[in-house]
Design a protein around this motif. Structure first.
Motif, mmCIF file in Angstrom:
data_model
loop_
_atom_site.group_PDB
_atom_site.id
_atom_site.type_symbol
_atom_site.label_atom_id
_atom_site.label_comp_id
_atom_site.label_asym_id
_atom_site.label_seq_id
_atom_site.Cartn_x
_atom_site.Cartn_y
_atom_site.Cartn_z
ATOM 1 N N ASP A 1 3.785 0.573 2.594
ATOM 2 C CA ASP A 1 3.563 -0.353 3.703
ATOM 3 C C ASP A 1 3.320 -1.735 3.121
ATOM 4 N N TRP A 2 3.952 -2.759 3.719
ATOM 5 C CA TRP A 2 3.862 -4.126 3.225
ATOM 6 C C TRP A 2 3.090 -5.011 4.186
ATOM 7 N N TYR A 3 2.253 -5.881 3.620
ATOM 8 C CA TYR A 3 1.414 -6.802 4.385
ATOM 9 C C TYR A 3 1.485 -8.198 3.768
ATOM 10 N N SER B 1 9.008 -4.595 10.494
ATOM 11 C CA SER B 1 8.440 -3.917 11.656
ATOM 12 C C SER B 1 7.084 -4.524 11.976
ATOM 13 N N GLU C 1 3.067 -0.309 12.490
ATOM 14 C CA GLU C 1 3.017 0.534 11.300
ATOM 15 C C GLU C 1 3.832 1.808 11.483
ATOM 16 N N PHE C 2 4.593 2.132 10.455
ATOM 17 C CA PHE C 2 5.425 3.339 10.426
ATOM 18 C C PHE C 2 4.528 4.518 10.082
ATOM 19 N N THR C 3 4.604 5.567 10.879
ATOM 20 C CA THR C 3 3.767 6.746 10.586
ATOM 21 C C THR C 3 4.611 7.951 10.305
ATOM 22 N N TYR D 1 0.654 -6.886 8.996
ATOM 23 C CA TYR D 1 1.626 -5.848 8.630
ATOM 24 C C TYR D 1 3.026 -6.398 8.901
ATOM 25 N N GLN E 1 6.775 6.306 0.557
ATOM 26 C CA GLN E 1 6.658 5.182 1.477
ATOM 27 C C GLN E 1 5.647 4.150 0.995
ATOM 28 N N TYR F 1 7.793 -1.654 6.185
ATOM 29 C CA TYR F 1 7.657 -0.513 5.285
ATOM 30 C C TYR F 1 8.900 -0.405 4.411
ATOM 31 N N GLU F 2 8.741 0.360 3.353
ATOM 32 C CA GLU F 2 9.834 0.600 2.419
ATOM 33 C C GLU F 2 9.809 2.063 2.016
ATOM 34 N N ASN G 1 0.858 -1.180 0.000
ATOM 35 C CA ASN G 1 0.000 0.000 0.000
ATOM 36 C C ASN G 1 0.899 1.237 0.000
#
Length: 89
Positions: free
Chosen positions: A59-61, A84, A87-89, A70, A57, A73-74, A51
């Motif tokens: 986000d990977w799931y 992680s 979730e990275f914010t 989750y 950025q 992230y990349e 996503n």
């Protein structure tokens, strides 16, 4: 991040995300699906969902049946997945 999470998904930490096979038939714009890795003794590959946002950025799931987890992230300019459990914010 707990040891159980690292043990289950640690294979994805620092992996170059360009190695995943994109599935264009079910992907669109910032919502993309990929064939992931075979983990442990699994006979099937993981189904990954990425996503993205319009910045830098993604986000990977991991999708497993009705469960979505989750995994990290990349930053698109780096191209590697940062493992992680939060979730990275």
């Amino acid at each position: 991040m707990c040891e159980k999470f690292k043990k289950m998904y640690g294979v994805y930490d620092g992996i170059d995300t360009s190695t995943f096979k994109h599935i264009p038939e079910i992907s669109c714009y910032n919502h993309n699906y990929y064939v992931g890795l075979k983990r442990g003794n699994s006979v099937t590959h993981d189904l990954l969902f990425a996503n993205g946002d319009d910045d830098n950025q993604v986000d990977w799931y991991i999708i497993n049946g009705n469960s979505v987890t989750y995994i990290g992230y990349e930053f698109t300019d780096k191209g590697v997945l940062n493992l992680s459990s939060e979730e990275f914010t």
